[in-house]
Design a protein around this motif. Structure first.
Motif, short mmCIF file in Angstrom:
data_model
loop_
_atom_site.label_atom_id
_atom_site.label_comp_id
_atom_site.label_asym_id
_atom_site.label_seq_id
_atom_site.Cartn_x
_atom_site.Cartn_y
_atom_site.Cartn_z
N ASP A 32 14.21 13.68 19.65
CA ASP A 32 13.16 13.34 18.69
C ASP A 32 13.26 11.88 18.26
O ASP A 32 12.25 11.20 18.09
CB ASP A 32 13.22 14.25 17.46
N SER A 33 14.48 11.40 18.08
CA SER A 33 14.69 10.01 17.71
C SER A 33 14.12 9.07 18.78
O SER A 33 13.46 8.08 18.47
CB SER A 33 16.19 9.74 17.52
N GLY A 34 14.37 9.38 20.04
CA GLY A 34 13.84 8.57 21.13
C GLY A 34 12.32 8.58 21.17
O GLY A 34 11.69 7.55 21.38
N ALA A 35 11.74 9.75 20.94
CA ALA A 35 10.28 9.85 20.93
C ALA A 35 9.69 9.07 19.75
O ALA A 35 8.67 8.39 19.89
CB ALA A 35 9.85 11.32 20.85
N LEU A 36 10.34 9.15 18.60
CA LEU A 36 9.88 8.41 17.43
C LEU A 36 9.97 6.91 17.66
O LEU A 36 9.03 6.16 17.37
CB LEU A 36 10.70 8.82 16.20
N ALA A 37 11.09 6.45 18.20
CA ALA A 37 11.26 5.02 18.47
C ALA A 37 10.25 4.52 19.49
O ALA A 37 9.68 3.44 19.34
CB ALA A 37 12.69 4.74 18.95
N PHE B 205 24.33 15.01 7.36
CA PHE B 205 23.37 14.08 7.95
C PHE B 205 23.96 13.37 9.16
O PHE B 205 25.13 13.04 9.19
CB PHE B 205 22.92 13.04 6.91
N LEU B 206 23.11 13.13 10.16
CA LEU B 206 23.53 12.46 11.38
C LEU B 206 22.61 11.28 11.63
O LEU B 206 21.39 11.44 11.67
CB LEU B 206 23.47 13.43 12.57
N ALA B 207 23.20 10.10 11.79
CA ALA B 207 22.42 8.91 12.14
C ALA B 207 22.07 9.03 13.62
O ALA B 207 22.94 9.26 14.45
CB ALA B 207 23.22 7.64 11.87
N VAL B 208 20.79 8.89 13.94
CA VAL B 208 20.34 9.07 15.32
C VAL B 208 19.53 7.88 15.81
O VAL B 208 18.42 8.01 16.30
CB VAL B 208 19.56 10.40 15.50
N GLY B 209 20.12 6.69 15.68
CA GLY B 209 19.49 5.49 16.22
C GLY B 209 18.57 4.80 15.24
O GLY B 209 18.58 5.06 14.05
#
Length: 111
Positions: free
Chosen positions: A58-63, A98-102
């Motif tokens: 999801d982080s990659g798609a958002l970025a 919480f996890l930081a994902v980029g």
């Protein structure tokens, strides 16, 4: 209760300096705005198997989406390959939840 949110960090100068240092390591001379992505793993784990894989995708798609919009606006966008464990502690997000994902760095386009 909101499902998504922003945490504005204006009053945390030490955290801002730590963010800047991490971004400059990846992008020397970086300017602009850093958007960091943080996942609430308790919520994701409650609904999905293998939640860490899901939040990273999801982080990659958002970025990617933010990068396309930045391009359309004539801005520059660079995905940041950072997790940011130390940064997360500095802003008060507990690592067990919480996890930081980029993230992504948005700036004006260099001419």
């Amino acid at each position: 209760m909101p499902r998504h949110g922003f945490a504005e960090l204006n009053h945390r100068a030490g955290s801002a300096a730590l963010n800047r240092a991490e971004v400059v390591q990846l992008l020397p001379g970086a300017a602009g705005c850093t958007l960091r992505f943080v996942a609430d793993m308790d919520k994701v784990s409650a609904a999905y198997n293998n939640p860490e894989s899901l939040v990273w995708r999801d982080s990659g798609a958002l970025a990617a989406t933010i990068g396309l919009v930045a391009e359309w606006l004539g801005l520059s966008a660079t995905m940041l390959g950072i997790a940011g464990g130390e940064y997360m502690r500095s802003i008060g997000f507990p690592g067990e939840r919480f996890l930081a994902v980029g993230g992504i760095q948005i700036s004006s386009r260099s001419r």
